[in-house]
Design an enzyme around this catalytic site. Sequence first.
Site, PDB file in Angstrom:
ATOM      1  CG  HIS A  88      -1.500   1.387   1.433  1.00 24.73           C
ATOM      2  ND1 HIS A  88      -2.654   1.336   0.346  1.00 24.73           N
ATOM      3  CD2 HIS A  88      -1.664   1.870   2.327  1.00 24.73           C
ATOM      4  CE1 HIS A  88      -3.942   2.723   0.924  1.00 24.73           C
ATOM      5  NE2 HIS A  88      -2.531   3.451   2.071  1.00 24.73           N
ATOM      6  CG  ASP A 167     -11.787   4.024   5.119  1.00 24.80           C
ATOM      7  OD1 ASP A 167     -11.686   4.385   5.773  1.00 24.80           O
ATOM      8  OD2 ASP A 167     -11.941   3.065   4.040  1.00 24.80           O
ATOM      9  NE  ARG A 174     -10.735  10.875   9.293  1.00 24.11           N
ATOM     10  CZ  ARG A 174      -9.640   9.316   8.261  1.00 24.11           C
ATOM     11  NH1 ARG A 174     -10.101   8.441   7.770  1.00 24.11           N
ATOM     12  NH2 ARG A 174      -8.222  10.162   8.400  1.00 24.11           N
ATOM     13  CB  SER A 189      -8.885   5.402   7.132  1.00 28.88           C
ATOM     14  OG  SER A 189      -8.840   4.875   5.832  1.00 28.88           O
ATOM     15  CE  LYS A 193      -9.323   1.681   3.177  1.00 28.15           C
ATOM     16  NZ  LYS A 193      -9.440   3.907   2.810  1.00 28.15           N
TER      17      LYS A 193
HETATM   18  N1  URA Z   1      -6.020   6.945   2.692  1.00 28.92           N
HETATM   19  C1  URA Z   1      -7.476   6.441   3.200  1.00 28.92           C
HETATM   20  O1  URA Z   1      -7.371   5.651   2.950  1.00 28.92           O
HETATM   21  N2  URA Z   1      -7.277   6.379   4.613  1.00 28.92           N
HETATM   22  C2  URA Z   1      -6.702   7.906   5.077  1.00 28.92           C
HETATM   23  O2  URA Z   1      -7.382   8.459   6.378  1.00 28.92           O
HETATM   24  C3  URA Z   1      -5.733   8.596   4.009  1.00 28.92           C
HETATM   25  C4  URA Z   1      -5.322   7.734   3.295  1.00 28.92           C
END
Ligand code: URA
Length: 441
Positions: A88, A167, A174, A189, A193
């Site tokens: 990621h 999320d 947010r 967050s 995932k």
């Molecule tokens: N990317 C995400 O998936 N979540 C965040 O809070 C910030 C960046």
Amino acid sequence: MKGTQRFTALSLIAQKRDGGELAVEAIRWLVPAYVSGEVTDYQMAAFAMAVVLRGMTPRETAALTLAMRDSGKLARLGKRGGPKVDKHSTGGVGDKVSICLAPLMAACGLRVPMISGRGLGHTGGTLDKLEAIPGFRVNLPLARFSRLVNTHGFSLIGQTADLAPADRKLYALRDVTGTVESIPLITASILSKKLAEDLDALVLDVKVGRGAFMKTLDDARALARSIVRVGTLAGVPTSAVLTRMDVPLGRTVGNALETAEAFEVLAGGGPDDLVECTLVLGAEMLRAGGVVKSDAAAQGLMRDAIASGRAAAKMEALVKAQGGDARVVREPDRLPRAPQRASVQAARSGFVQDLDALAVAQVALRLGAGRTRADQAIDPRVGVVLVKKPGERVERGETLAEIHAADSRSGRREAAALLAAFRVGAHKQNARALVIERIAR
Ligand code: URA
């Protein structure tokens, strides 16, 4: 649910506002209550702001992460096949690494269940780049995704409606309540995932610099440490590589242009920094998955997968399986192209000393390559080709960069802004190392 009646949104908000540590059970109550609507958006916004101001302990962050992961379905890939490892990136300018890394890792024996995001603001998103491929579908159900991973060794899709819905809902909130900037909330967050992907290990590319989400080394380290700690606590060994993002990665910014550049890497070419980033992260993934013990072995395996054509063949097979025109992998000229070009010329001779990633990203954004609102459409054809990069010699009047635009007016309009992103001076300055450091438990 037995024992949860004592929790109310108000009591949790107040406890966090006053700097208290929430019980794991309280967080386990809060997340599904928010998804179901029992906790309202305004209560959750207040809670998120309290977290921004007061922080969370690792225990709270882990509880929030797992509660968010468990708000939806989990991929089930089974035990048969290679180790399951994903990468990621926290996002940068010109970061197309996922598109060459995932097939490369599949060609080296890993399974890579990669669920990616779209671009927002100045950072691009892997899904937008992939959608530049005619016909390629990124919206697939989890069951089909799992089958693709087990058949081809990888798949590249977007977040499905049933994957970590907490999320999806919380991130949208947010985004409009000034509560994105919080290490525990970002950790939960991202990991909610990734932990739904049924992984054996996770590698993080935390980008640092003016083109990144994390502008300072201290912030990047704090985020990397938090994700490494919580990922590992949740049973998925996680490591992070901090990489510099002051200058765009590679020589292209814009969706079809970046996809073509990622295919160049699979064909054995591509710009040095992009190749380096891909191989560093690839070596980390292969070690994390137990495929190799040393960096040298990983490098050998990856170079062979590229030179033999196996990595490109993996990408072709997947593009076809996800409905796309697989010919683009070996013939990237088939990707959509912008109708207009404008070149940006050097005003003086010398060396490129600096190239501002954020300024380049903003040019690409205004050309239509990105979006400022989640529901905006993008133009896959447009973007920027960086003909010169820091450390390279340029003569007065020579092309520094090329703008690919939808119309001649927007191309001309952005030329001055793109020129201003370059600093050309008399002396050659050595480029700074791409990889800053590695963080693991
Ligand atoms: N990317 C995400 O998936 N979540 C965040 O809070 C910030 C960046």
